[in-house]
Motif scaffolding. Structure first.
Motif, PDB file in Angstrom:
ATOM      1  N   SER A   1       0.793  -1.226   0.000  1.00 59.17           N
ATOM      2  CA  SER A   1       0.000   0.000   0.000  1.00 59.17           C
ATOM      3  C   SER A   1       0.824   1.273   0.000  1.00 59.17           C
ATOM      4  CB  SER A   1      -0.949   0.015   1.202  1.00 59.17           C
ATOM      5  OG  SER A   1      -0.206  -0.027   2.403  1.00 59.17           O
ATOM      6  N   GLY A   2       2.152   1.195   0.063  1.00 63.39           N
ATOM      7  CA  GLY A   2       2.965   2.408   0.101  1.00 63.39           C
ATOM      8  C   GLY A   2       3.225   2.975  -1.277  1.00 63.39           C
ATOM      9  N   LEU A   3       3.006   4.262  -1.433  1.00 58.05           N
ATOM     10  CA  LEU A   3       3.247   4.963  -2.687  1.00 58.05           C
ATOM     11  C   LEU A   3       4.071   6.202  -2.389  1.00 58.05           C
ATOM     12  CD1 LEU A   3      -0.447   4.817  -3.903  1.00 58.05           C
ATOM     13  CD2 LEU A   3       1.408   3.346  -4.681  1.00 58.05           C
ATOM     14  N   SER A   4       5.099   6.458  -3.198  1.00 55.61           N
ATOM     15  CA  SER A   4       5.971   7.593  -2.941  1.00 55.61           C
ATOM     16  C   SER A   4       6.409   8.217  -4.252  1.00 55.61           C
ATOM     17  CB  SER A   4       7.194   7.132  -2.146  1.00 55.61           C
ATOM     18  OG  SER A   4       8.025   8.230  -1.861  1.00 55.61           O
ATOM     19  N   LEU A   5       6.531   9.540  -4.249  1.00 51.74           N
ATOM     20  CA  LEU A   5       6.965  10.282  -5.421  1.00 51.74           C
ATOM     21  C   LEU A   5       7.852  11.424  -4.963  1.00 51.74           C
ATOM     22  CD1 LEU A   5       6.685  11.090  -8.468  1.00 51.74           C
ATOM     23  CD2 LEU A   5       4.748  12.473  -7.768  1.00 51.74           C
ATOM     24  N   VAL A   6       8.994  11.604  -5.614  1.00 51.71           N
ATOM     25  CA  VAL A   6       9.902  12.709  -5.333  1.00 51.71           C
ATOM     26  C   VAL A   6      10.190  13.398  -6.656  1.00 51.71           C
ATOM     27  CG1 VAL A   6      12.168  13.379  -4.468  1.00 51.71           C
ATOM     28  CG2 VAL A   6      10.957  11.487  -3.399  1.00 51.71           C
ATOM     29  N   ALA A   7      10.144  14.730  -6.665  1.00 53.42           N
ATOM     30  CA  ALA A   7      10.415  15.497  -7.885  1.00 53.42           C
ATOM     31  C   ALA A   7      11.167  16.773  -7.535  1.00 53.42           C
ATOM     32  CB  ALA A   7       9.103  15.838  -8.587  1.00 53.42           C
ATOM     33  N   GLN A   8      11.891  17.306  -8.516  1.00 55.45           N
ATOM     34  CA  GLN A   8      12.659  18.534  -8.299  1.00 55.45           C
ATOM     35  C   GLN A   8      12.454  19.479  -9.458  1.00 55.45           C
ATOM     36  OE1 GLN A   8      16.919  18.045  -7.982  1.00 55.45           O
ATOM     37  NE2 GLN A   8      17.147  20.026  -6.995  1.00 55.45           N
ATOM     38  N   ASN A   9      12.263  20.754  -9.115  1.00 56.10           N
ATOM     39  CA  ASN A   9      12.135  21.818 -10.086  1.00 56.10           C
ATOM     40  C   ASN A   9      13.507  22.089 -10.696  1.00 56.10           C
ATOM     41  OD1 ASN A   9      11.007  23.886 -11.540  1.00 56.10           O
ATOM     42  ND2 ASN A   9      10.709  25.261  -9.815  1.00 56.10           N
ATOM     43  N   GLY A  10      13.540  22.610 -11.898  1.00 58.85           N
ATOM     44  CA  GLY A  10      14.795  22.964 -12.548  1.00 58.85           C
ATOM     45  C   GLY A  10      15.395  24.223 -11.957  1.00 58.85           C
ATOM     46  N   GLY A  11      16.370  24.763 -12.618  1.00 59.46           N
ATOM     47  CA  GLY A  11      17.099  25.919 -12.127  1.00 59.46           C
ATOM     48  C   GLY A  11      16.368  27.238 -12.248  1.00 59.46           C
ATOM     49  N   THR A  12      15.161  27.224 -12.775  1.00 54.57           N
ATOM     50  CA  THR A  12      14.380  28.459 -12.873  1.00 54.57           C
ATOM     51  C   THR A  12      13.362  28.510 -11.749  1.00 54.57           C
ATOM     52  OG1 THR A  12      12.771  27.428 -14.344  1.00 54.57           O
ATOM     53  CG2 THR A  12      14.628  28.528 -15.381  1.00 54.57           C
ATOM     54  N   SER A  13      12.923  29.698 -11.427  1.00 58.63           N
ATOM     55  CA  SER A  13      11.910  29.829 -10.381  1.00 58.63           C
ATOM     56  C   SER A  13      10.574  29.320 -10.898  1.00 58.63           C
ATOM     57  CB  SER A  13      11.789  31.277  -9.923  1.00 58.63           C
ATOM     58  OG  SER A  13      11.332  32.077 -10.989  1.00 58.63           O
ATOM     59  N   GLY A  14       9.672  29.046  -9.994  1.00 60.60           N
ATOM     60  CA  GLY A  14       8.351  28.561 -10.355  1.00 60.60           C
ATOM     61  C   GLY A  14       7.855  27.561  -9.333  1.00 60.60           C
ATOM     62  N   ASP A  15       6.642  27.091  -9.533  1.00 60.19           N
ATOM     63  CA  ASP A  15       6.028  26.128  -8.630  1.00 60.19           C
ATOM     64  C   ASP A  15       6.193  24.712  -9.171  1.00 60.19           C
ATOM     65  OD1 ASP A  15       5.141  28.215  -7.064  1.00 60.19           O
ATOM     66  OD2 ASP A  15       3.148  28.252  -7.952  1.00 60.19           O
ATOM     67  N   ILE A  16       6.257  23.764  -8.262  1.00 63.62           N
ATOM     68  CA  ILE A  16       6.246  22.352  -8.613  1.00 63.62           C
ATOM     69  C   ILE A  16       5.256  21.672  -7.667  1.00 63.62           C
ATOM     70  CG2 ILE A  16       8.277  21.900  -7.166  1.00 63.62           C
ATOM     71  CD1 ILE A  16       9.002  19.670  -9.213  1.00 63.62           C
ATOM     72  N   THR A  17       4.415  20.808  -8.234  1.00 60.44           N
ATOM     73  CA  THR A  17       3.371  20.138  -7.455  1.00 60.44           C
ATOM     74  C   THR A  17       3.373  18.658  -7.773  1.00 60.44           C
ATOM     75  OG1 THR A  17       1.974  22.109  -7.475  1.00 60.44           O
ATOM     76  CG2 THR A  17       0.873  20.024  -7.017  1.00 60.44           C
ATOM     77  N   CYS A  18       3.192  17.834  -6.753  1.00 62.69           N
ATOM     78  CA  CYS A  18       2.999  16.399  -6.977  1.00 62.69           C
ATOM     79  C   CYS A  18       1.680  15.995  -6.326  1.00 62.69           C
ATOM     80  CB  CYS A  18       4.152  15.569  -6.430  1.00 62.69           C
ATOM     81  SG  CYS A  18       4.361  15.577  -4.648  1.00 62.69           S
ATOM     82  N   LYS A  19       1.046  15.005  -6.931  1.00 58.47           N
ATOM     83  CA  LYS A  19      -0.190  14.444  -6.395  1.00 58.47           C
ATOM     84  C   LYS A  19      -0.168  12.948  -6.622  1.00 58.47           C
ATOM     85  CE  LYS A  19      -3.153  18.393  -7.346  1.00 58.47           C
ATOM     86  NZ  LYS A  19      -4.366  18.861  -8.042  1.00 58.47           N
ATOM     87  N   ILE A  20      -0.661  12.208  -5.646  1.00 56.99           N
ATOM     88  CA  ILE A  20      -0.878  10.775  -5.799  1.00 56.99           C
ATOM     89  C   ILE A  20      -2.370  10.539  -5.706  1.00 56.99           C
ATOM     90  CG2 ILE A  20      -0.515   8.489  -4.812  1.00 56.99           C
ATOM     91  CD1 ILE A  20       2.198   9.437  -3.805  1.00 56.99           C
ATOM     92  N   LEU A  21      -2.915   9.909  -6.760  1.00 59.10           N
ATOM     93  CA  LEU A  21      -4.337   9.574  -6.799  1.00 59.10           C
ATOM     94  C   LEU A  21      -4.480   8.064  -6.842  1.00 59.10           C
ATOM     95  CD1 LEU A  21      -4.410  12.134  -9.448  1.00 59.10           C
ATOM     96  CD2 LEU A  21      -6.232  12.310  -7.784  1.00 59.10           C
ATOM     97  N   VAL A  22      -5.383   7.538  -6.046  1.00 53.98           N
ATOM     98  CA  VAL A  22      -5.702   6.117  -6.056  1.00 53.98           C
ATOM     99  C   VAL A  22      -7.173   5.999  -6.420  1.00 53.98           C
ATOM    100  CG1 VAL A  22      -5.854   4.002  -4.709  1.00 53.98           C
ATOM    101  CG2 VAL A  22      -3.935   5.564  -4.342  1.00 53.98           C
ATOM    102  N   ASP A  23      -7.446   5.353  -7.549  1.00 56.26           N
ATOM    103  CA  ASP A  23      -8.816   5.229  -8.058  1.00 56.26           C
ATOM    104  C   ASP A  23      -9.493   6.594  -8.165  1.00 56.26           C
ATOM    105  OD1 ASP A  23      -8.612   2.449  -8.302  1.00 56.26           O
ATOM    106  OD2 ASP A  23      -9.263   2.141  -6.233  1.00 56.26           O
ATOM    107  N   GLY A  24      -8.734   7.610  -8.605  1.00 52.44           N
ATOM    108  CA  GLY A  24      -9.269   8.949  -8.795  1.00 52.44           C
ATOM    109  C   GLY A  24      -9.352   9.798  -7.544  1.00 52.44           C
ATOM    110  N   LYS A  25      -9.042   9.234  -6.380  1.00 54.18           N
ATOM    111  CA  LYS A  25      -9.104   9.959  -5.117  1.00 54.18           C
ATOM    112  C   LYS A  25      -7.704  10.411  -4.720  1.00 54.18           C
ATOM    113  CE  LYS A  25     -10.197   9.396  -0.240  1.00 54.18           C
ATOM    114  NZ  LYS A  25     -10.453   8.435   0.821  1.00 54.18           N
ATOM    115  N   GLU A  26      -7.552  11.702  -4.427  1.00 53.11           N
ATOM    116  CA  GLU A  26      -6.252  12.232  -4.023  1.00 53.11           C
ATOM    117  C   GLU A  26      -5.906  11.747  -2.624  1.00 53.11           C
ATOM    118  OE1 GLU A  26      -4.628  16.529  -2.864  1.00 53.11           O
ATOM    119  OE2 GLU A  26      -5.288  16.411  -4.952  1.00 53.11           O
ATOM    120  N   VAL A  27      -4.763  11.055  -2.493  1.00 55.48           N
ATOM    121  CA  VAL A  27      -4.327  10.555  -1.193  1.00 55.48           C
ATOM    122  C   VAL A  27      -3.105  11.304  -0.673  1.00 55.48           C
ATOM    123  CG1 VAL A  27      -5.331   8.264  -1.534  1.00 55.48           C
ATOM    124  CG2 VAL A  27      -2.953   8.686  -2.193  1.00 55.48           C
TER     125      VAL A  27
END
Length: 68
Positions: A23-49
């Motif tokens: 049941s464990g789910l994990s995601l890691v992400a990194q923005n590039g060298g420019t400014s801005g927002d970065i967002t991650c989402k994990i959805l299970v069967d369409g539901k944001e967990v």
């Protein structure tokens, strides 16, 4: 993954029925060298967990969720 992803980027995963005990789910992400927002989402069967947002150059985000 090789090199920077073209944005917006998303990835859909489908698991076989025999992995439902895991049941464990994990995601890691990194923005590039420019400014801005970065967002991650994990959805299970369409539901944001899990979700996370960070801003700035080289910002790192982590999402950890569960399908339990």
């Amino acid at each position: 993954m090789r090199g920077p992803a073209k944005l917006p980027w998303s990835k859909d995963l489908t698991f076989k029925d025999d992995v439902t005990a895991f049941s464990g789910l994990s995601l890691v992400a990194q923005n590039g060298g420019t400014s801005g927002d970065i967002t991650c989402k994990i959805l299970v069967d369409g539901k944001e967990v899990a979700s996370s947002t960070s801003s700035g150059a080289y910002a790192v985000i982590t999402c950890n969720g569960s399908n339990a």
